[in-house]
Design a protein around this motif. Structure first.
Motif, PDB file in Angstrom:
ATOM      1  N   ARG A  40      20.782 -34.589 -12.182  1.00  0.00           N
ATOM      2  CA  ARG A  40      19.116 -34.321 -12.261  1.00  0.00           C
ATOM      3  C   ARG A  40      18.365 -35.549 -13.940  1.00  0.00           C
ATOM      4  O   ARG A  40      19.868 -35.945 -14.469  1.00  0.00           O
ATOM      5  CB  ARG A  40      19.205 -33.193 -13.531  1.00  0.00           C
ATOM      6  CG  ARG A  40      18.966 -31.739 -12.298  1.00  0.00           C
ATOM      7  CD  ARG A  40      18.964 -30.732 -13.390  1.00  0.00           C
ATOM      8  NE  ARG A  40      19.150 -29.155 -12.340  1.00  0.00           N
ATOM      9  CZ  ARG A  40      20.288 -28.998 -12.144  1.00  0.00           C
ATOM     10  NH1 ARG A  40      21.540 -28.565 -13.286  1.00  0.00           N
ATOM     11  NH2 ARG A  40      19.847 -27.369 -11.271  1.00  0.00           N
ATOM     12  N   LYS A  41      17.963 -35.565 -13.437  1.00  0.00           N
ATOM     13  CA  LYS A  41      17.158 -36.960 -14.836  1.00  0.00           C
ATOM     14  C   LYS A  41      15.359 -36.740 -15.019  1.00  0.00           C
ATOM     15  O   LYS A  41      14.493 -36.666 -13.723  1.00  0.00           O
ATOM     16  CB  LYS A  41      17.802 -38.309 -13.752  1.00  0.00           C
ATOM     17  CG  LYS A  41      17.128 -39.362 -15.072  1.00  0.00           C
ATOM     18  CD  LYS A  41      17.323 -40.295 -14.646  1.00  0.00           C
ATOM     19  CE  LYS A  41      15.978 -40.632 -13.555  1.00  0.00           C
ATOM     20  NZ  LYS A  41      15.850 -42.199 -13.415  1.00  0.00           N
ATOM     21  N   ASN A  42      15.340 -36.735 -16.493  1.00  0.00           N
ATOM     22  CA  ASN A  42      13.707 -36.684 -16.726  1.00  0.00           C
ATOM     23  C   ASN A  42      13.259 -37.429 -17.559  1.00  0.00           C
ATOM     24  O   ASN A  42      14.868 -37.642 -18.211  1.00  0.00           O
ATOM     25  CB  ASN A  42      12.925 -34.799 -16.134  1.00  0.00           C
ATOM     26  CG  ASN A  42      13.733 -34.850 -17.308  1.00  0.00           C
ATOM     27  OD1 ASN A  42      14.713 -34.272 -18.725  1.00  0.00           O
ATOM     28  ND2 ASN A  42      14.637 -32.862 -16.790  1.00  0.00           N
ATOM     29  N   ASN A  43      12.668 -37.046 -18.360  1.00  0.00           N
ATOM     30  CA  ASN A  43      12.189 -37.696 -19.964  1.00  0.00           C
ATOM     31  C   ASN A  43      13.327 -37.377 -20.805  1.00  0.00           C
ATOM     32  O   ASN A  43      12.764 -38.081 -21.852  1.00  0.00           O
ATOM     33  CB  ASN A  43      10.824 -37.964 -19.593  1.00  0.00           C
ATOM     34  CG  ASN A  43      10.911 -39.365 -21.105  1.00  0.00           C
ATOM     35  OD1 ASN A  43      11.101 -39.914 -20.704  1.00  0.00           O
ATOM     36  ND2 ASN A  43       9.675 -38.515 -22.167  1.00  0.00           N
ATOM     37  N   MET A  46      19.221 -35.778 -18.244  1.00  0.00           N
ATOM     38  CA  MET A  46      19.944 -36.331 -17.716  1.00  0.00           C
ATOM     39  C   MET A  46      21.371 -35.933 -17.673  1.00  0.00           C
ATOM     40  O   MET A  46      21.609 -35.198 -18.327  1.00  0.00           O
ATOM     41  CB  MET A  46      20.733 -37.570 -17.857  1.00  0.00           C
ATOM     42  CG  MET A  46      20.700 -38.214 -16.336  1.00  0.00           C
ATOM     43  SD  MET A  46      21.102 -40.153 -16.381  1.00  0.00           S
ATOM     44  CE  MET A  46      23.053 -40.169 -17.118  1.00  0.00           C
ATOM     45  N   ASN A 109      20.936 -35.566 -24.127  1.00  0.00           N
ATOM     46  CA  ASN A 109      19.084 -35.255 -23.871  1.00  0.00           C
ATOM     47  C   ASN A 109      18.825 -36.278 -25.162  1.00  0.00           C
ATOM     48  O   ASN A 109      19.452 -36.604 -25.945  1.00  0.00           O
ATOM     49  CB  ASN A 109      19.504 -33.854 -24.899  1.00  0.00           C
ATOM     50  CG  ASN A 109      17.908 -33.974 -25.396  1.00  0.00           C
ATOM     51  OD1 ASN A 109      16.691 -34.365 -25.708  1.00  0.00           O
ATOM     52  ND2 ASN A 109      17.656 -32.511 -25.532  1.00  0.00           N
ATOM     53  N   TYR A 193      20.806 -44.439 -19.913  1.00  0.00           N
ATOM     54  CA  TYR A 193      19.303 -44.067 -20.405  1.00  0.00           C
ATOM     55  C   TYR A 193      19.644 -42.998 -21.068  1.00  0.00           C
ATOM     56  O   TYR A 193      18.332 -43.416 -22.010  1.00  0.00           O
ATOM     57  CB  TYR A 193      19.652 -42.402 -19.358  1.00  0.00           C
ATOM     58  CG  TYR A 193      19.469 -41.428 -19.565  1.00  0.00           C
ATOM     59  CD1 TYR A 193      18.278 -41.248 -19.034  1.00  0.00           C
ATOM     60  CD2 TYR A 193      19.208 -40.384 -20.516  1.00  0.00           C
ATOM     61  CE1 TYR A 193      17.357 -40.052 -19.173  1.00  0.00           C
ATOM     62  CE2 TYR A 193      18.617 -39.323 -20.951  1.00  0.00           C
ATOM     63  CZ  TYR A 193      17.403 -38.770 -19.599  1.00  0.00           C
ATOM     64  OH  TYR A 193      16.789 -37.985 -19.952  1.00  0.00           O
ATOM     65  N   PRO A 198      15.136 -43.545 -18.858  1.00  0.00           N
ATOM     66  CA  PRO A 198      15.065 -43.461 -17.725  1.00  0.00           C
ATOM     67  C   PRO A 198      14.605 -44.229 -16.374  1.00  0.00           C
ATOM     68  O   PRO A 198      15.595 -43.857 -15.614  1.00  0.00           O
ATOM     69  CB  PRO A 198      14.134 -41.747 -17.161  1.00  0.00           C
ATOM     70  CG  PRO A 198      14.134 -41.513 -18.788  1.00  0.00           C
ATOM     71  CD  PRO A 198      12.950 -42.894 -19.285  1.00  0.00           C
ATOM     72  N   ASP A 199      14.074 -44.766 -16.629  1.00  0.00           N
ATOM     73  CA  ASP A 199      13.504 -46.270 -16.062  1.00  0.00           C
ATOM     74  C   ASP A 199      13.960 -46.709 -15.422  1.00  0.00           C
ATOM     75  O   ASP A 199      14.784 -47.943 -14.944  1.00  0.00           O
ATOM     76  CB  ASP A 199      12.417 -46.945 -15.935  1.00  0.00           C
ATOM     77  CG  ASP A 199      10.828 -45.491 -15.927  1.00  0.00           C
ATOM     78  OD1 ASP A 199      11.402 -44.821 -14.823  1.00  0.00           O
ATOM     79  OD2 ASP A 199      10.163 -46.033 -16.355  1.00  0.00           O
ATOM     80  N   ASP A 203      17.227 -42.832  -8.870  1.00  0.00           N
ATOM     81  CA  ASP A 203      17.788 -41.810  -9.503  1.00  0.00           C
ATOM     82  C   ASP A 203      18.629 -40.739  -8.578  1.00  0.00           C
ATOM     83  O   ASP A 203      20.119 -41.142  -7.909  1.00  0.00           O
ATOM     84  CB  ASP A 203      15.926 -41.263  -7.946  1.00  0.00           C
ATOM     85  CG  ASP A 203      14.879 -42.067  -8.669  1.00  0.00           C
ATOM     86  OD1 ASP A 203      14.622 -42.027 -10.493  1.00  0.00           O
ATOM     87  OD2 ASP A 203      13.981 -42.432  -8.311  1.00  0.00           O
ATOM     88  N   HIS A 209      19.071 -33.822  -3.761  1.00  0.00           N
ATOM     89  CA  HIS A 209      17.511 -34.162  -3.920  1.00  0.00           C
ATOM     90  C   HIS A 209      17.807 -34.168  -2.349  1.00  0.00           C
ATOM     91  O   HIS A 209      17.879 -35.380  -2.412  1.00  0.00           O
ATOM     92  CB  HIS A 209      17.291 -34.698  -4.760  1.00  0.00           C
ATOM     93  CG  HIS A 209      17.207 -34.044  -6.087  1.00  0.00           C
ATOM     94  ND1 HIS A 209      17.080 -32.570  -6.844  1.00  0.00           N
ATOM     95  CD2 HIS A 209      18.105 -34.808  -7.138  1.00  0.00           C
ATOM     96  CE1 HIS A 209      17.128 -32.631  -7.600  1.00  0.00           C
ATOM     97  NE2 HIS A 209      17.813 -33.742  -8.069  1.00  0.00           N
ATOM     98  N   SER A 274      16.844 -27.963 -24.112  1.00  0.00           N
ATOM     99  CA  SER A 274      16.028 -28.864 -22.659  1.00  0.00           C
ATOM    100  C   SER A 274      14.704 -28.984 -23.277  1.00  0.00           C
ATOM    101  O   SER A 274      14.157 -30.122 -22.462  1.00  0.00           O
ATOM    102  CB  SER A 274      16.846 -28.190 -21.679  1.00  0.00           C
ATOM    103  OG  SER A 274      18.445 -28.280 -22.158  1.00  0.00           O
TER     104      SER A 274
END
Length: 304
Positions: A40-43, A46, A109, A193, A198-199, A203, A209, A274
């Motif tokens: 999983r990865k978001n702002n 991860m 985090n 990260y 994140p970028d 992904d 996914h 989180s």
């Protein structure tokens, strides 16, 4: 490991150790998720996990096919009995693994600059990011077949409770990615990260996914491989060998079975931990790390 030896290497006749953290300084390599560990990865966070049923299938399936082929051309039932004796235990162990819960991921985090790791059933630690240790190891053995090299990326955590059990002071997880540059690239997924964003990291893969079906995903991967190495080689290696020798379709199906969706951290405190926080509350790099990164980037610029 400590900050005094980060970005240093220890080389012996048959052993090499690359100390990568702390402090988490740039390695000079680009991040590459060679083991599909990003779940999983978001702002905010991860999740990094390691579930390697694919390697078991890709090792056993060619051997089983070879056994069946030998039994067919020799018309000897004893070959089948021998193959059954050899592969029965690995097959039972693999089937058993399908009924065992997938290990919980490590959660990085980046807003709080902390890491949550599950160390035992129902127990977790939240440790400062800058205290996480990382080391790439590479060991070699020499025998009649020649020199064989194996490597790991080891990531370690220290119990944040100073009054904790003496036997429970440290926790380490290993990723069987190979040592050297491979370990650095995998570590860079986590470091980039946390330190860049994140970028900077790819992904999560489709085994986590998966918007498309198994055959559609396989065809997409085949087209991608053809773009990289050309259609003739892609058809031979990713097509014929992928399906008939390594059974890539079974690998995809099993990974989706176990990682659909990936396991989640459900402790109420970690669910709250989180959640995103206002930018003004984001944790900052320590002055020591800030200075060390500036020095390391200058060294890498001179090297290039």
């Amino acid at each position: 490991m400590n900050s005094k030896v980060a970005q240093k290497s220890k080389v012996g006749p048959l052993l090499k150790e690359d100390y990568l953290s702390p402090l988490p300084l740039p390695t000079g390599e680009l991040p590459a998720d060679s083991l599909n560990i990003i779940w999983r990865k978001n702002n905010v966070f991860m999740d990094v996990g390691y579930y390697c049923i694919a390697s078991g299938v890709m090792v056993m399936w060619p051997s089983m096919m070879l056994c069946l082929w030998i039994a067919y051309i020799t018309n000897d039932p004893a070959v089948l009995l021998l193959g059954g004796a050899i592969f029965s235990v690995p097959i039972v162990l693999m089937l058993r693994s399908l009924f065992v819960p997938v290990p919980l991921p490590i959660r990085f985090n980046r807003q709080r600059r902390e890491v949550c790791v599950s160390v035992a059933k129902g127990e977790y630690w939240v440790v400062p990011w800058e205290t996480v240790t990382a080391m790439g190891t590479e060991s070699s053995t020499i025998n009649q077949a020649g020199k064989q090299t194996q490597g790991l990326l080891l990531i370690g955590f220290t119990n944040p409770d100073p009054d904790g059990n003496a036997r429970n002071k440290n926790f380490t997880i290993g990723f069987n990615c190979g040592g050297g540059i491979s370990a650095m690239k995998l570590w860079e997924c986590m470091r980039s990260y946390m330190e860049i964003g994140p970028d900077a990291v790819e992904d999560p893969p489709d085994n986590v996914h998966h918007p498309k079906g198994i055959l559609a995903t396989y065809w997409r991967d085949l087209v991608k491989a053809a773009g990289q190495k050309g259609w003739p080689l892609a058809i031979v290696w990713d097509g014929f060998f992928g399906i008939f020798i390594f059974n890539a379709l079974l690998v995809i199906a099993l990974e989706r079975l176990k990682l659909n969706p990936p396991p989640e951290l459900t402790w109420p405190e970690i669910v709250e931990w989180s959640k995103p926080i206002p930018p003004e509350q984001w944790a900052k790099r320590s002055p020591e790390l800030e200075a060390a990164i500036a020095q390391r980037e200058a060294e890498l610029a001179l090297r290039d």
